[in-house]
Motif scaffolding. Structure first.
Motif, PDB file in Angstrom:
ATOM      1  N   VAL A 143       0.835  -1.188   0.000  1.00  0.00           N
ATOM      2  CA  VAL A 143       0.000   0.000   0.000  1.00  0.00           C
ATOM      3  C   VAL A 143       0.878   1.250   0.000  1.00  0.00           C
ATOM      4  N   VAL A 144       0.661   2.112  -0.978  1.00  0.00           N
ATOM      5  CA  VAL A 144       1.314   3.415  -0.997  1.00  0.00           C
ATOM      6  C   VAL A 144       0.332   4.383  -0.343  1.00  0.00           C
ATOM      7  N   VAL A 145       0.731   4.948   0.803  1.00  0.00           N
ATOM      8  CA  VAL A 145      -0.138   5.844   1.563  1.00  0.00           C
ATOM      9  C   VAL A 145       0.387   7.268   1.422  1.00  0.00           C
ATOM     10  N   ILE A 146      -0.475   8.158   0.973  1.00  0.00           N
ATOM     11  CA  ILE A 146      -0.137   9.577   0.904  1.00  0.00           C
ATOM     12  C   ILE A 146      -0.755  10.232   2.130  1.00  0.00           C
ATOM     13  N   MET A 147       0.118  10.939   2.882  1.00  0.00           N
ATOM     14  CA  MET A 147      -0.306  11.520   4.158  1.00  0.00           C
ATOM     15  C   MET A 147      -0.183  13.039   4.133  1.00  0.00           C
ATOM     16  N   ASP A 148      -1.065  13.706   4.894  1.00  0.00           N
ATOM     17  CA  ASP A 148      -0.982  15.160   5.012  1.00  0.00           C
ATOM     18  C   ASP A 148       0.132  15.531   5.997  1.00  0.00           C
ATOM     19  N   LYS A 149       0.268  16.829   6.284  1.00  0.00           N
ATOM     20  CA  LYS A 149       1.346  17.310   7.163  1.00  0.00           C
ATOM     21  C   LYS A 149       1.299  16.691   8.558  1.00  0.00           C
ATOM     22  N   GLU A 150       0.090  16.344   9.023  1.00  0.00           N
ATOM     23  CA  GLU A 150      -0.068  15.757  10.358  1.00  0.00           C
ATOM     24  C   GLU A 150       0.074  14.231  10.321  1.00  0.00           C
ATOM     25  N   HIS A 151       0.498  13.689   9.199  1.00  0.00           N
ATOM     26  CA  HIS A 151       0.691  12.250   8.992  1.00  0.00           C
ATOM     27  C   HIS A 151      -0.611  11.453   9.056  1.00  0.00           C
ATOM     28  N   HIS A 152      -1.710  12.074   8.631  1.00  0.00           N
ATOM     29  CA  HIS A 152      -2.976  11.356   8.486  1.00  0.00           C
ATOM     30  C   HIS A 152      -3.128  10.986   7.016  1.00  0.00           C
ATOM     31  N   VAL A 209       0.293 -13.152 -13.197  1.00  0.00           N
ATOM     32  CA  VAL A 209       0.342 -12.185 -12.116  1.00  0.00           C
ATOM     33  C   VAL A 209      -1.035 -11.586 -11.903  1.00  0.00           C
ATOM     34  N   LYS A 210      -1.338 -11.248 -10.679  1.00  0.00           N
ATOM     35  CA  LYS A 210      -2.621 -10.615 -10.391  1.00  0.00           C
ATOM     36  C   LYS A 210      -2.373  -9.466  -9.424  1.00  0.00           C
ATOM     37  N   TYR A 211      -2.713  -8.282  -9.849  1.00  0.00           N
ATOM     38  CA  TYR A 211      -2.660  -7.116  -8.978  1.00  0.00           C
ATOM     39  C   TYR A 211      -4.043  -6.494  -9.039  1.00  0.00           C
ATOM     40  N   ILE A 212      -4.600  -6.174  -7.911  1.00  0.00           N
ATOM     41  CA  ILE A 212      -5.840  -5.410  -7.893  1.00  0.00           C
ATOM     42  C   ILE A 212      -5.482  -4.073  -7.294  1.00  0.00           C
ATOM     43  N   HIS A 213      -5.686  -3.054  -8.047  1.00  0.00           N
ATOM     44  CA  HIS A 213      -5.281  -1.722  -7.604  1.00  0.00           C
ATOM     45  C   HIS A 213      -6.531  -0.898  -7.332  1.00  0.00           C
ATOM     46  N   ASP A 214      -6.682  -0.497  -6.121  1.00  0.00           N
ATOM     47  CA  ASP A 214      -7.777   0.370  -5.744  1.00  0.00           C
ATOM     48  C   ASP A 214      -7.180   1.632  -5.165  1.00  0.00           C
ATOM     49  N   CYS A 215      -7.796   2.707  -5.466  1.00  0.00           N
ATOM     50  CA  CYS A 215      -7.363   3.978  -4.898  1.00  0.00           C
ATOM     51  C   CYS A 215      -8.446   4.452  -3.961  1.00  0.00           C
ATOM     52  N   ILE A 216      -8.085   4.797  -2.734  1.00  0.00           N
ATOM     53  CA  ILE A 216      -9.048   5.303  -1.780  1.00  0.00           C
ATOM     54  C   ILE A 216      -8.743   6.774  -1.557  1.00  0.00           C
ATOM     55  N   ASP A 217      -9.757   7.589  -1.718  1.00  0.00           N
ATOM     56  CA  ASP A 217      -9.593   9.033  -1.576  1.00  0.00           C
ATOM     57  C   ASP A 217     -10.464   9.505  -0.431  1.00  0.00           C
ATOM     58  N   LYS A 218      -9.932  10.330   0.432  1.00  0.00           N
ATOM     59  CA  LYS A 218     -10.697  10.870   1.559  1.00  0.00           C
ATOM     60  C   LYS A 218     -11.780  11.803   1.041  1.00  0.00           C
ATOM     61  N   ARG A 238      -4.862   6.149  -0.381  1.00  0.00           N
ATOM     62  CA  ARG A 238      -4.055   4.934  -0.395  1.00  0.00           C
ATOM     63  C   ARG A 238      -4.194   4.287  -1.762  1.00  0.00           C
ATOM     64  N   PHE A 239      -3.095   3.815  -2.270  1.00  0.00           N
ATOM     65  CA  PHE A 239      -3.092   3.012  -3.490  1.00  0.00           C
ATOM     66  C   PHE A 239      -2.751   1.604  -3.049  1.00  0.00           C
ATOM     67  N   VAL A 240      -3.699   0.690  -3.210  1.00  0.00           N
ATOM     68  CA  VAL A 240      -3.579  -0.665  -2.678  1.00  0.00           C
ATOM     69  C   VAL A 240      -3.304  -1.637  -3.815  1.00  0.00           C
ATOM     70  N   PHE A 241      -2.217  -2.374  -3.676  1.00  0.00           N
ATOM     71  CA  PHE A 241      -1.879  -3.424  -4.638  1.00  0.00           C
ATOM     72  C   PHE A 241      -2.038  -4.752  -3.914  1.00  0.00           C
ATOM     73  N   GLU A 242      -3.120  -5.465  -4.201  1.00  0.00           N
ATOM     74  CA  GLU A 242      -3.321  -6.789  -3.607  1.00  0.00           C
ATOM     75  C   GLU A 242      -2.560  -7.777  -4.466  1.00  0.00           C
ATOM     76  N   LYS A 259      -3.779   3.845 -16.299  1.00  0.00           N
ATOM     77  CA  LYS A 259      -4.823   4.199 -15.324  1.00  0.00           C
ATOM     78  C   LYS A 259      -4.255   5.067 -14.202  1.00  0.00           C
ATOM     79  N   ILE A 260      -3.060   4.723 -13.727  1.00  0.00           N
ATOM     80  CA  ILE A 260      -2.436   5.546 -12.685  1.00  0.00           C
ATOM     81  C   ILE A 260      -2.171   6.949 -13.228  1.00  0.00           C
ATOM     82  N   SER A 261      -1.735   7.021 -14.487  1.00  0.00           N
ATOM     83  CA  SER A 261      -1.404   8.315 -15.100  1.00  0.00           C
ATOM     84  C   SER A 261      -2.578   9.278 -15.128  1.00  0.00           C
ATOM     85  N   VAL A 262      -3.793   8.753 -15.206  1.00  0.00           N
ATOM     86  CA  VAL A 262      -4.966   9.625 -15.314  1.00  0.00           C
ATOM     87  C   VAL A 262      -5.840   9.613 -14.061  1.00  0.00           C
TER      88      VAL A 262
END
Length: 190
Positions: A66-75, A179-188, A79-83, A111-114
Motif C-alpha cells: 500500500v502506498v499511503v499519501i499523508m498530510d502534514k499531520e501524517h494522516h 500475475v494478479k494485482y488489484i489496484h484500488d485507490c481510496i480518496d478521503k 491509499r493506493f492498494v496493490f493486492e 490508469k495511474i497516469s490519469v
C-alpha cells in the motif's frame, strides 16, 4: 531493472504531486511514457523498500503493498492498494504470454497516469509511506527477515492506516495466469 511496483510508486508520487515535478524525468516503461524520480535519496528509499518486500512476495507472505499519501499531520489522505496473489507455476518462456502481461501492466500504468482526473487535489506538504500487509505466519518471522541492515520492519501506526470517511475508487483490476494485482485507490471525502 525496475519492477512494476517501483514504476507505479514513482508515477503515483508524480501524478499526486507529492514531490515537485522538477525531480521527475520522462522514461519509457512497458512501452508507455512514465515519470520517474531522478532524486537519488528518494530512489534509494523506494528501491530499499521494494528489495525488503520482494522475499515476502516470493514466499506468498505479502497480501498487499500500500502506498499511503499523508498530510502534514501524517494522516492518510489516500491509499493506493496493490493486492498480490501468487500465480500458479507456469512456464513464462512464451513471447505471447510475456506480451500479454506487458499489455496488462501498460493498462495499469495508463490508469495511474490519469487517476488525478477522478481524485480531488491533495493538501500541500504531503508525504508518503509504503505499508506491507503480511500473512500472519510471516508476521511472526519479520524480525528475523531484515534484508537490508538498518532498514527494519516496524508495525504501522494506527493513524497511518485509518482514514476518516474513505470512499473506494477502483482504478484497474488485472488478472492474469502469471500475475494478479488489484489496484484500488481510496480518496478521503472532502
Amino acid at each position: 531493472k525496475q519492477t512494476f511496483l517501483e514504476v507505479a510508486i514513482h508515477l503515483i508520487l508524480y501524478v499526486r504531486e507529492v514531490y515537485p515535478s522538477g525531480i521527475f524525468q520522462k522514461r519509457k516503461k512497458y512501452n508507455v511514457p512514465v515519470q520517474m524520480s531522478c532524486h537519488p535519496e528518494l530512489n534509494q528509499y523506494i528501491q530499499d523498500t521494494l528489495h525488503c518486500v520482494k522475499p515476502l512476495i516470493e514466499k506468498n507472505d505479502a497480501e498487499k503493498v500500500v502506498v499511503v499519501i499523508m498530510d502534514k499531520e501524517h494522516h492518510p489522505v489516500e491509499r493506493f492498494v496493490f493486492e498480490i496473489s501468487q500465480p500458479p507455476l507456469l512456464s513464462i518462456s512464451s513471447d505471447t504470454l510475456l506480451s500479454h502481461v506487458e499489455q496488462l501492466l501498460r493498462a495499469f500504468i495508463l490508469k495511474i497516469s490519469v487517476c488525478d482526473a477522478v481524485l480531488s487535489n491533495n493538501p500541500p506538504g504531503c508525504s508518503f509511506t509504503v505499508l506491507v500487509h503480511t500473512r500472519e505466519a510471516a508476521t511472526r518471522n519479520m524480525e528475523k527477515v531484515q534484508v537490508i541492515k538498518d532498514f527494519p520492519w516496524i508495525v504501522a501506526d494506527e493513524q497511518e492506516v485509518h482514514m476518516q470517511e474513505p470512499r473506494l475508487i477502483p482504478l484497474k483490476t488485472m488478472t492474469s495466469d502469471i500475475v494478479k494485482y488489484i489496484h484500488d485507490c481510496i480518496d478521503k471525502e472532502s
